[in-house]
Design a protein around this motif. Sequence first.
Motif, PDB file in Angstrom:
ATOM      1  N   ALA A  81     -18.234  34.121  -4.668  1.00  0.00           N
ATOM      2  CA  ALA A  81     -19.490  34.827  -4.387  1.00  0.00           C
ATOM      3  C   ALA A  81     -19.695  34.874  -2.877  1.00  0.00           C
ATOM      4  N   VAL A  82     -19.314  35.974  -2.257  1.00  0.00           N
ATOM      5  CA  VAL A  82     -19.418  36.123  -0.806  1.00  0.00           C
ATOM      6  C   VAL A  82     -20.048  37.475  -0.472  1.00  0.00           C
ATOM      7  N   SER A  83     -20.561  37.563   0.751  1.00  0.00           N
ATOM      8  CA  SER A  83     -21.164  38.825   1.200  1.00  0.00           C
ATOM      9  C   SER A  83     -20.140  39.740   1.850  1.00  0.00           C
ATOM     10  N   HIS A  84     -19.080  39.141   2.414  1.00  0.00           N
ATOM     11  CA  HIS A  84     -18.065  39.908   3.124  1.00  0.00           C
ATOM     12  C   HIS A  84     -16.688  39.269   2.921  1.00  0.00           C
ATOM     13  N   ALA A  85     -15.674  40.015   3.296  1.00  0.00           N
ATOM     14  CA  ALA A  85     -14.296  39.509   3.191  1.00  0.00           C
ATOM     15  C   ALA A  85     -13.932  38.812   4.498  1.00  0.00           C
ATOM     16  N   PHE A  86     -14.353  37.565   4.621  1.00  0.00           N
ATOM     17  CA  PHE A  86     -14.132  36.825   5.853  1.00  0.00           C
ATOM     18  C   PHE A  86     -12.645  36.540   6.072  1.00  0.00           C
ATOM     19  N   HIS A  87     -12.275  36.388   7.346  1.00  0.00           N
ATOM     20  CA  HIS A  87     -10.890  36.091   7.725  1.00  0.00           C
ATOM     21  C   HIS A  87      -9.909  37.142   7.201  1.00  0.00           C
ATOM     22  N   SER A  88     -10.356  38.379   7.192  1.00  0.00           N
ATOM     23  CA  SER A  88      -9.478  39.472   6.774  1.00  0.00           C
ATOM     24  C   SER A  88      -9.550  40.593   7.802  1.00  0.00           C
ATOM     25  N   ARG A  89      -8.767  41.621   7.603  1.00  0.00           N
ATOM     26  CA  ARG A  89      -8.761  42.777   8.506  1.00  0.00           C
ATOM     27  C   ARG A  89     -10.101  43.513   8.537  1.00  0.00           C
ATOM     28  N   LEU A  90     -10.943  43.259   7.536  1.00  0.00           N
ATOM     29  CA  LEU A  90     -12.266  43.876   7.539  1.00  0.00           C
ATOM     30  C   LEU A  90     -13.183  43.284   8.613  1.00  0.00           C
ATOM     31  N   MET A  91     -12.754  42.179   9.233  1.00  0.00           N
ATOM     32  CA  MET A  91     -13.499  41.578  10.339  1.00  0.00           C
ATOM     33  C   MET A  91     -13.177  42.245  11.675  1.00  0.00           C
ATOM     34  N   ASP A  92     -12.137  43.037  11.733  1.00  0.00           N
ATOM     35  CA  ASP A  92     -11.659  43.597  13.004  1.00  0.00           C
ATOM     36  C   ASP A  92     -12.730  44.336  13.801  1.00  0.00           C
ATOM     37  N   PRO A  93     -13.622  45.132  13.174  1.00  0.00           N
ATOM     38  CA  PRO A  93     -14.606  45.879  13.964  1.00  0.00           C
ATOM     39  C   PRO A  93     -15.561  45.010  14.793  1.00  0.00           C
ATOM     40  N   MET A  94     -15.718  43.727  14.448  1.00  0.00           N
ATOM     41  CA  MET A  94     -16.641  42.870  15.186  1.00  0.00           C
ATOM     42  C   MET A  94     -15.974  42.110  16.326  1.00  0.00           C
ATOM     43  N   LEU A  95     -14.667  42.103  16.375  1.00  0.00           N
ATOM     44  CA  LEU A  95     -13.953  41.212  17.287  1.00  0.00           C
ATOM     45  C   LEU A  95     -14.204  41.513  18.759  1.00  0.00           C
ATOM     46  N   GLU A  96     -14.250  42.774  19.120  1.00  0.00           N
ATOM     47  CA  GLU A  96     -14.433  43.120  20.536  1.00  0.00           C
ATOM     48  C   GLU A  96     -15.782  42.636  21.059  1.00  0.00           C
ATOM     49  N   GLU A  97     -16.841  42.899  20.315  1.00  0.00           N
ATOM     50  CA  GLU A  97     -18.167  42.455  20.755  1.00  0.00           C
ATOM     51  C   GLU A  97     -18.260  40.936  20.749  1.00  0.00           C
ATOM     52  N   PHE A  98     -17.664  40.308  19.741  1.00  0.00           N
ATOM     53  CA  PHE A  98     -17.683  38.848  19.685  1.00  0.00           C
ATOM     54  C   PHE A  98     -16.947  38.255  20.882  1.00  0.00           C
ATOM     55  N   ALA A  99     -15.836  38.868  21.271  1.00  0.00           N
ATOM     56  CA  ALA A  99     -15.065  38.391  22.425  1.00  0.00           C
ATOM     57  C   ALA A  99     -15.913  38.423  23.691  1.00  0.00           C
TER      58      ALA A  99
END
Length: 258
Positions: A104-122
Amino acid sequence: DFLAGHSIGEVTAAYVSGMLSLSDACVLVAARGRLMQALPAGGVMAAVGASEADVREVIDAAGAGADVAAVNGPASVVVSGAADEVAVVVGACRERGWRVKELAVSHAFHSRLMDPMLEEFASVVAGLDWRVPRVPIVSNVTGAVAEPLELVDPEYWVRHVRQPVRFADGVATLRAQGVDTFLEVGPDATLTAMVAEIVADAGVRRVPVSRRDQSEFAAVTSALGQLWVAGVPVDWAAYHGQTGVRPGVVDLPTYAFD
């Protein structure tokens, strides 16, 4: 003597080890959660009762766009990704007779679906005041004891979001370092159970400080008692100072079971 965590726990370790001030640690945790939750919904995760090598073989054979999100034990792997992609992997795993549990999760963590957030997080991570940690940390990105300068590199924390959580490797590394007491600081005893699957040594102690079915006071008191009986030093003066209970000699029942 060592700090290790499971994903967000390792972020907390950044503060405990002295790598970040409390305010910067809060910025890191908040940014991580905010950017993840802002991603489109639709990703799923599933726990599979098989080895990492076997699960990766299934993913490759199916040609699925899913990722291994965590390696929690010798036969405990989490798969993450888009719902249709993970469904293909889950179906293949069930055909092989492997235990599968959809999480039961809200998102697919630690997957390629996280890629769009990486630049801003960096960019957020790069703006924090990083310091060399005072305590050795076992990385869940590599599963090994991290080099101090490795942890203060913002790129490390970007990989921390995207790459699998190598919890099983981290526990094995701690055991190889001679660690025989594992204390779980979290909402339940989930990781304590995982450690039991990874390290079967009779002399290894696994103690959670919180359980869902116990009050916080009872759980923490029980954990400290287990550590104390096992020979781990406990600052009882600090404990009693927090509870308001004055330490001293108390009368015990004359009959042990009263």
